[in-house]
Structures are given as C-alpha cells and as structure tokens.
Design a protein around this motif. Structure first.
Motif, PDB file in Angstrom:
ATOM      1  N   ARG A   8     -25.499  26.394   3.909  1.00  0.00           N
ATOM      2  CA  ARG A   8     -26.332  26.137   2.744  1.00  0.00           C
ATOM      3  C   ARG A   8     -25.924  24.798   2.137  1.00  0.00           C
ATOM      4  N   ILE A   9     -26.775  24.255   1.315  1.00  0.00           N
ATOM      5  CA  ILE A   9     -26.519  22.957   0.703  1.00  0.00           C
ATOM      6  C   ILE A   9     -25.343  23.079  -0.259  1.00  0.00           C
ATOM      7  N   LYS A  14     -24.888  18.432  -4.138  1.00  0.00           N
ATOM      8  CA  LYS A  14     -26.327  18.659  -3.944  1.00  0.00           C
ATOM      9  C   LYS A  14     -26.829  18.143  -2.596  1.00  0.00           C
ATOM     10  N   GLY A  15     -25.989  18.257  -1.560  1.00  0.00           N
ATOM     11  CA  GLY A  15     -26.389  17.915  -0.207  1.00  0.00           C
ATOM     12  C   GLY A  15     -26.254  16.457   0.181  1.00  0.00           C
ATOM     13  N   THR A  16     -25.744  15.616  -0.702  1.00  0.00           N
ATOM     14  CA  THR A  16     -25.615  14.192  -0.384  1.00  0.00           C
ATOM     15  C   THR A  16     -24.339  13.881   0.398  1.00  0.00           C
ATOM     16  N   ARG A  30     -21.101  -3.149  -6.956  1.00  0.00           N
ATOM     17  CA  ARG A  30     -21.449  -1.823  -6.454  1.00  0.00           C
ATOM     18  C   ARG A  30     -20.192  -0.971  -6.391  1.00  0.00           C
ATOM     19  N   ILE A  31     -20.319   0.281  -6.829  1.00  0.00           N
ATOM     20  CA  ILE A  31     -19.222   1.230  -6.766  1.00  0.00           C
ATOM     21  C   ILE A  31     -19.497   2.149  -5.580  1.00  0.00           C
ATOM     22  N   TYR A  32     -18.570   2.212  -4.643  1.00  0.00           N
ATOM     23  CA  TYR A  32     -18.735   3.044  -3.454  1.00  0.00           C
ATOM     24  C   TYR A  32     -18.109   4.409  -3.706  1.00  0.00           C
ATOM     25  N   PRO A  33     -18.905   5.474  -3.644  1.00  0.00           N
ATOM     26  CA  PRO A  33     -18.376   6.815  -3.921  1.00  0.00           C
ATOM     27  C   PRO A  33     -17.533   7.350  -2.769  1.00  0.00           C
ATOM     28  N   VAL A  34     -16.668   8.310  -3.098  1.00  0.00           N
ATOM     29  CA  VAL A  34     -15.817   8.954  -2.089  1.00  0.00           C
ATOM     30  C   VAL A  34     -16.498  10.218  -1.583  1.00  0.00           C
ATOM     31  N   LYS A  35     -16.034  10.740  -0.447  1.00  0.00           N
ATOM     32  CA  LYS A  35     -16.591  11.959   0.131  1.00  0.00           C
ATOM     33  C   LYS A  35     -16.397  13.136  -0.820  1.00  0.00           C
ATOM     34  N   CYS A  36     -17.317  14.067  -0.749  1.00  0.00           N
ATOM     35  CA  CYS A  36     -17.232  15.294  -1.537  1.00  0.00           C
ATOM     36  C   CYS A  36     -16.077  16.138  -1.004  1.00  0.00           C
ATOM     37  N   ALA A  37     -15.230  16.649  -1.891  1.00  0.00           N
ATOM     38  CA  ALA A  37     -14.083  17.449  -1.474  1.00  0.00           C
ATOM     39  C   ALA A  37     -14.498  18.856  -1.047  1.00  0.00           C
ATOM     40  N   ALA A  38     -15.589  19.364  -1.574  1.00  0.00           N
ATOM     41  CA  ALA A  38     -16.018  20.729  -1.260  1.00  0.00           C
ATOM     42  C   ALA A  38     -16.576  20.839   0.158  1.00  0.00           C
ATOM     43  N   LYS A  44     -23.279  20.154   3.600  1.00  0.00           N
ATOM     44  CA  LYS A  44     -23.544  21.584   3.756  1.00  0.00           C
ATOM     45  C   LYS A  44     -22.228  22.332   3.899  1.00  0.00           C
ATOM     46  N   ILE A  45     -22.215  23.574   3.422  1.00  0.00           N
ATOM     47  CA  ILE A  45     -21.037  24.427   3.558  1.00  0.00           C
ATOM     48  C   ILE A  45     -21.462  25.731   4.211  1.00  0.00           C
ATOM     49  N   ARG A  46     -20.525  26.416   4.826  1.00  0.00           N
ATOM     50  CA  ARG A  46     -20.818  27.688   5.485  1.00  0.00           C
ATOM     51  C   ARG A  46     -21.218  28.727   4.454  1.00  0.00           C
ATOM     52  N   ASP A  47     -22.164  29.548   4.815  1.00  0.00           N
ATOM     53  CA  ASP A  47     -22.633  30.622   3.965  1.00  0.00           C
ATOM     54  C   ASP A  47     -22.012  31.933   4.434  1.00  0.00           C
ATOM     55  N   GLY A  48     -21.351  32.646   3.557  1.00  0.00           N
ATOM     56  CA  GLY A  48     -20.746  33.921   3.925  1.00  0.00           C
ATOM     57  C   GLY A  48     -19.291  33.766   4.339  1.00  0.00           C
ATOM     58  N   ALA A  49     -18.687  34.858   4.743  1.00  0.00           N
ATOM     59  CA  ALA A  49     -17.266  34.876   5.114  1.00  0.00           C
ATOM     60  C   ALA A  49     -17.101  34.970   6.622  1.00  0.00           C
ATOM     61  N   ASN A  50     -17.705  34.055   7.361  1.00  0.00           N
ATOM     62  CA  ASN A  50     -17.598  34.066   8.838  1.00  0.00           C
ATOM     63  C   ASN A  50     -16.291  33.499   9.276  1.00  0.00           C
TER      64      ASN A  50
END
Length: 50
Positions: A8-9, A14-16, A30-38, A44-50
């Motif tokens: 899921r996103i 928010k999926g970026t 220009r400010i360059y953003p860092v990668k999302c830690a989540a 996208k992240i895994r959905d559920g406890a697989n």
C-alpha cells in the motif's frame, strides 16, 4: 510461483518516496530531500504481517 506481495502507499510520504520539504524562495537555490525512513524511498510499504 510465488504469491503476490500486497503493498500500500506509504502514509508518511504519500507515495513519493521522499520526506515532504518546503523549497527555497530564492531563484537558483534548491533543497534536495532525503529518502523516507518509513518506506526507504520506495513509496510503498507491505500490507499486513507477511
């Protein structure tokens, strides 16, 4: 055949794949953003406890 991984996103970015950040007002700067830690920059992240 492997089962399909349910994803899921990422709600944090928010999926970026990058943290939201405000850009500078000055032209040419220009400010360059860092990668999302989540989601580690995937958007996208895994959905559920697989």
């Amino acid at each position: 055949m492997q089962p399909k991984i349910k994803e899921r996103i990422c709600p944090a970015c928010k999926g970026t794949g990058v943290q939201p950040i405000a850009q500078a007002v000055q032209p040419g700067h220009r400010i360059y953003p860092v990668k999302c830690a989540a989601c580690e920059g995937k958007g996208k992240i895994r959905d559920g406890a697989n």
